[in-house]
Design an enzyme around this catalytic site. Structure first.
Site, PDB file in Angstrom:
ATOM      1  N   ARG A 108       0.815  -1.227   0.000  1.00 44.98           N
ATOM      2  CA  ARG A 108       0.000   0.000   0.000  1.00 44.98           C
ATOM      3  C   ARG A 108       0.842   1.269   0.000  1.00 44.98           C
ATOM      4  O   ARG A 108       0.388   2.319   0.431  1.00 44.98           O
ATOM      5  CB  ARG A 108      -0.988   0.018   1.166  1.00 44.98           C
ATOM      6  CG  ARG A 108      -1.982  -1.115   1.052  1.00 44.98           C
ATOM      7  CD  ARG A 108      -3.001  -1.095   2.161  1.00 44.98           C
ATOM      8  NE  ARG A 108      -3.817  -2.294   2.055  1.00 44.98           N
ATOM      9  CZ  ARG A 108      -3.427  -3.494   2.448  1.00 44.98           C
ATOM     10  NH1 ARG A 108      -2.245  -3.651   3.023  1.00 44.98           N
ATOM     11  NH2 ARG A 108      -4.203  -4.532   2.284  1.00 44.98           N
ATOM     12  N   LYS A 138       1.403  11.482 -10.334  1.00 39.49           N
ATOM     13  CA  LYS A 138       0.485  10.589 -11.062  1.00 39.49           C
ATOM     14  C   LYS A 138       1.262   9.388 -11.565  1.00 39.49           C
ATOM     15  O   LYS A 138       2.332   9.541 -12.159  1.00 39.49           O
ATOM     16  CB  LYS A 138      -0.114  11.307 -12.278  1.00 39.49           C
ATOM     17  CG  LYS A 138      -1.325  12.149 -11.970  1.00 39.49           C
ATOM     18  CD  LYS A 138      -1.997  12.504 -13.291  1.00 39.49           C
ATOM     19  CE  LYS A 138      -3.101  13.506 -13.110  1.00 39.49           C
ATOM     20  NZ  LYS A 138      -3.712  13.868 -14.409  1.00 39.49           N
ATOM     21  N   GLU A 158       5.957  19.918 -24.349  1.00 39.46           N
ATOM     22  CA  GLU A 158       5.422  20.175 -23.003  1.00 39.46           C
ATOM     23  C   GLU A 158       6.077  21.426 -22.396  1.00 39.46           C
ATOM     24  O   GLU A 158       5.453  22.142 -21.616  1.00 39.46           O
ATOM     25  CB  GLU A 158       5.638  18.969 -22.079  1.00 39.46           C
ATOM     26  CG  GLU A 158       5.059  17.645 -22.585  1.00 39.46           C
ATOM     27  CD  GLU A 158       3.537  17.514 -22.444  1.00 39.46           C
ATOM     28  OE1 GLU A 158       2.870  18.444 -21.962  1.00 39.46           O
ATOM     29  OE2 GLU A 158       3.013  16.449 -22.856  1.00 39.46           O
ATOM     30  N   LYS A 195       5.143  23.202 -13.597  1.00 36.72           N
ATOM     31  CA  LYS A 195       4.395  22.009 -13.178  1.00 36.72           C
ATOM     32  C   LYS A 195       4.339  21.935 -11.654  1.00 36.72           C
ATOM     33  O   LYS A 195       3.295  21.618 -11.084  1.00 36.72           O
ATOM     34  CB  LYS A 195       4.996  20.733 -13.769  1.00 36.72           C
ATOM     35  CG  LYS A 195       4.233  19.493 -13.305  1.00 36.72           C
ATOM     36  CD  LYS A 195       3.949  18.462 -14.339  1.00 36.72           C
ATOM     37  CE  LYS A 195       2.938  17.439 -13.814  1.00 36.72           C
ATOM     38  NZ  LYS A 195       2.879  16.209 -14.553  1.00 36.72           N
ATOM     39  N   GLU A 210      -6.076  17.135  -8.677  1.00 33.18           N
ATOM     40  CA  GLU A 210      -6.850  17.541  -9.850  1.00 33.18           C
ATOM     41  C   GLU A 210      -8.334  17.599  -9.518  1.00 33.18           C
ATOM     42  O   GLU A 210      -9.175  17.136 -10.279  1.00 33.18           O
ATOM     43  CB  GLU A 210      -6.610  16.577 -11.030  1.00 33.18           C
ATOM     44  CG  GLU A 210      -7.023  17.180 -12.364  1.00 33.18           C
ATOM     45  CD  GLU A 210      -6.521  16.398 -13.566  1.00 33.18           C
ATOM     46  OE1 GLU A 210      -6.071  15.252 -13.405  1.00 33.18           O
ATOM     47  OE2 GLU A 210      -6.576  16.963 -14.666  1.00 33.18           O
ATOM     48  N   ARG A 237      -4.905  22.051 -12.064  1.00 34.66           N
ATOM     49  CA  ARG A 237      -4.073  21.074 -12.745  1.00 34.66           C
ATOM     50  C   ARG A 237      -4.534  20.808 -14.179  1.00 34.66           C
ATOM     51  O   ARG A 237      -3.753  20.409 -15.034  1.00 34.66           O
ATOM     52  CB  ARG A 237      -4.102  19.779 -11.911  1.00 34.66           C
ATOM     53  CG  ARG A 237      -2.963  18.871 -12.215  1.00 34.66           C
ATOM     54  CD  ARG A 237      -2.819  17.829 -11.103  1.00 34.66           C
ATOM     55  NE  ARG A 237      -1.869  16.849 -11.544  1.00 34.66           N
ATOM     56  CZ  ARG A 237      -1.042  16.167 -10.753  1.00 34.66           C
ATOM     57  NH1 ARG A 237      -1.064  16.352  -9.459  1.00 34.66           N
ATOM     58  NH2 ARG A 237      -0.208  15.308 -11.249  1.00 34.66           N
ATOM     59  N   ASN A 252      -3.335  20.254 -19.256  1.00 28.96           N
ATOM     60  CA  ASN A 252      -3.898  19.534 -20.410  1.00 28.96           C
ATOM     61  C   ASN A 252      -4.019  20.428 -21.636  1.00 28.96           C
ATOM     62  O   ASN A 252      -4.674  20.055 -22.612  1.00 28.96           O
ATOM     63  CB  ASN A 252      -5.281  18.969 -20.066  1.00 28.96           C
ATOM     64  CG  ASN A 252      -5.178  17.767 -19.158  1.00 28.96           C
ATOM     65  OD1 ASN A 252      -4.109  17.183 -19.020  1.00 28.96           O
ATOM     66  ND2 ASN A 252      -6.270  17.409 -18.515  1.00 28.96           N
ATOM     67  N   HIS A 291      -4.138  19.048 -25.113  1.00 34.99           N
ATOM     68  CA  HIS A 291      -4.214  17.592 -24.983  1.00 34.99           C
ATOM     69  C   HIS A 291      -5.538  16.980 -25.444  1.00 34.99           C
ATOM     70  O   HIS A 291      -5.577  15.796 -25.746  1.00 34.99           O
ATOM     71  CB  HIS A 291      -3.930  17.167 -23.541  1.00 34.99           C
ATOM     72  CG  HIS A 291      -2.466  17.165 -23.205  1.00 34.99           C
ATOM     73  ND1 HIS A 291      -1.677  18.289 -23.323  1.00 34.99           N
ATOM     74  CD2 HIS A 291      -1.645  16.186 -22.770  1.00 34.99           C
ATOM     75  CE1 HIS A 291      -0.435  17.983 -22.968  1.00 34.99           C
ATOM     76  NE2 HIS A 291      -0.377  16.721 -22.624  1.00 34.99           N
ATOM     77  N   HIS A 303      -4.750  14.001 -27.731  1.00 33.39           N
ATOM     78  CA  HIS A 303      -5.043  12.597 -27.413  1.00 33.39           C
ATOM     79  C   HIS A 303      -5.840  11.939 -28.534  1.00 33.39           C
ATOM     80  O   HIS A 303      -5.607  10.772 -28.879  1.00 33.39           O
ATOM     81  CB  HIS A 303      -5.836  12.484 -26.107  1.00 33.39           C
ATOM     82  CG  HIS A 303      -4.987  12.672 -24.892  1.00 33.39           C
ATOM     83  ND1 HIS A 303      -5.442  13.291 -23.746  1.00 33.39           N
ATOM     84  CD2 HIS A 303      -3.698  12.343 -24.640  1.00 33.39           C
ATOM     85  CE1 HIS A 303      -4.478  13.322 -22.841  1.00 33.39           C
ATOM     86  NE2 HIS A 303      -3.401  12.745 -23.359  1.00 33.39           N
ATOM     87  N   HIS A 312       3.657  11.647 -28.474  1.00 33.52           N
ATOM     88  CA  HIS A 312       2.708  12.427 -27.674  1.00 33.52           C
ATOM     89  C   HIS A 312       2.947  13.927 -27.858  1.00 33.52           C
ATOM     90  O   HIS A 312       2.017  14.695 -28.096  1.00 33.52           O
ATOM     91  CB  HIS A 312       2.857  12.009 -26.213  1.00 33.52           C
ATOM     92  CG  HIS A 312       2.060  12.829 -25.254  1.00 33.52           C
ATOM     93  ND1 HIS A 312       0.693  12.754 -25.184  1.00 33.52           N
ATOM     94  CD2 HIS A 312       2.435  13.764 -24.346  1.00 33.52           C
ATOM     95  CE1 HIS A 312       0.265  13.595 -24.256  1.00 33.52           C
ATOM     96  NE2 HIS A 312       1.301  14.217 -23.734  1.00 33.52           N
TER      97      HIS A 312
END
Ligand SMILES: NC(=O)c1ccc[n+]([C@@H]2O[C@H](COP(=O)([O-])OP(=O)(O)OC[C@H]3O[C@@H](n4cnc5c(N)ncnc54)[C@H](O)[C@@H]3O)[C@@H](O)[C@H]2O)c1
Ligand SMILES: [Zn+2]
Length: 373
Positions: free
Chosen positions: A126, A148, A190, A232, A242, A254, A258, A261, A265, A277
């Site tokens: 955990r 993330k 980015e 960031k 987020e 947050r 994107n 994006h 995507h 990407h």
């Protein structure tokens, strides 16, 4: 800003929150690995087979720090690593080696490695400590920062994962020397994105320097990395999970990261991930700039600045591979999966992002059509 005076040549950028940590940028930063894993008797180094030559230095640093046992977890390269099967094999290995809660994981590689390794660490017992050592530009400025983690499943990319803040992120610019130029350029998407959403100095630096100067050894690239990491770090510090933007200022939180994006995507998926990407995001940034000119008030010169800056570093700014209806269908599926409106981060000006929900079909079509030339 967050910089602390520190060892010369190392820039320390703090990420705040419940589990604060530092991102260190510079050369020779792996010397800091020891203190970050202090107390761990065992450390697992998650590294793609293709980059195993890099692991030696990491393992030396860990041994010098008194770690009793360093276990190399060799994983497939790139996206191939981000599966539950690979994760399970790694957990089995941790079990066999008797990894306890006080032991630690180090990731060494691009964003696919930091995503997989972060996820492994988040779930093992955990949650055990993880330190990221990103080796691509994209991983340094994006994937390794923010907590993330995740893997891909049949349901889609990055839908299974966890938030798990690292104990530290060590960005050694020396790694970028061997990075293929196309990967470096993809990472710059980015960086430029961070320029548009938050730090215009990034744009000025790109505009002022010969693109050939954006190499591993150049001070300009270093400054760009630091500035993008700071953007960031600031955004995730303010919005760790987020959950929402700051209602009082209208900042999308947050979600601002994107930028470019939503369409990016969709293009990645339609092109079966043949585009990198960053390349898809570059096209997506031009798209939302065009959208903001039509659906908002973004001046035409800022739209042109998107094209100029992205093209200058070698990124694509046009796309005509699919019809608008094909792209819209994929974006609609994405919207359904996320259970909300079709959302785009747009700018009112450089450094002023906001969310535009459900723009008109006419504006979307016109913005998309403008990508064809
Ligand atoms: N967690 C997040 O917030 C977040 C954010 C952005 C992206 N990501 C994830 O990051 C991944 C993409 O990361 P990436 O672009 O770093 O790709 P990657 O990890 O697949 O690496 C790209 C390629 O570069 C090679 N490579 C890496 N470092 C190298 C070096 N120093 N020298 C030579 N070759 C090197 C790798 O072996 C690989 O073949 C995606 O899976 C994406 O979902 C996550
Ligand atoms: Zn991205």
């Amino acid at each position: 800003m967050n910089d602390e005076p520190d060892q010369p040549g190392h820039t320390v950028i703090a990420v705040r929150g419940d589990a604060p940590y530092d991102v260190v940028v510079g050369r020779g930063v792996l010397d800091r690995l020891g203190p970050l894993v202090a107390g761990a008797a065992r450390v697992a180094v998650v590294v793609p087979e293709a980059l195993e030559a890099f692991a030696e230095h990491t393992e030396d640093a860990l041994s010098a720090a008194g770690v009793e046992q360093v276990v190399t977890l060799s994983v497939p390269d790139g996206e191939e690593a981000k599966t539950l099967g690979v994760a399970e094999a790694c957990w089995e290995a941790l079990g066999e080696q008797g990894f306890t809660r006080s032991d630690a994981v180090v990731t060494l590689g691009g964003g696919s490695t930091t995503d997989l390794g972060g996820f492994l660490a988040a779930a093992w017992l955990r949650g055990v400590r993880v330190v990221h050592v990103p080796t691509t530009l994209l991983a340094m400025v994006d994937a390794a920062v923010g907590g993330k983690t995740g893997v891909n499943t049949a349901a889609g990319k990055n839908l299974v994962g966890a938030f798990h803040e690292p104990a530290g992120v060590l960005c050694d610019l020396g790694f970028l020397e061997t990075l293929p130029p196309a990967e470096l350029v993809a990472g710059l998407a980015e960086v430029v994105k961070c320029g548009f959403i938050a730090d215009p100095e990034i744009l000025r630096l790109v505009e002022a320097h010969d693109p050939a100067d954006l190499r591993a050894s150049s001070p300009v690239l270093r400054e760009l990395v630091e500035r993008a990491v700071r953007v960031k770090a600031e955004v995730v510090s303010a919005d760790l999970r987020e959950t929402a933007g700051d209602g009082s200022t209208g900042h999308p939180g947050r979600e601002a990261l994107n930028y470019g994006h939503t369409l990016g995507h969709a293009i990645e998926r339609l092109e079966d991930y043949r585009l990198r990407h960053g390349e898809a995001v570059a096209i997506g940034c031009v798209f939302v700039a065009e959208l903001a000119r039509r659906a908002g008030s973004l001046p035409a010169e800022v739209v042109e600045r998107h094209r100029a800056v992205l093209a200058r570093v070698g990124l694509p700014t046009t796309y005509a591979g699919r019809t608008f209806d094909e792209v819209a269908a994929v974006m609609a599926v994405d919207k359904k999966a996320r259970g909300r409106s079709l959302r785009f981060v747009v700018l009112d000006d450089v450094g002023r992002p906001r969310v535009l929900a459900d723009p008109s079909d006419a504006d979307l079509r016109a913005a998309y059509a403008s990508l064809s030339h």
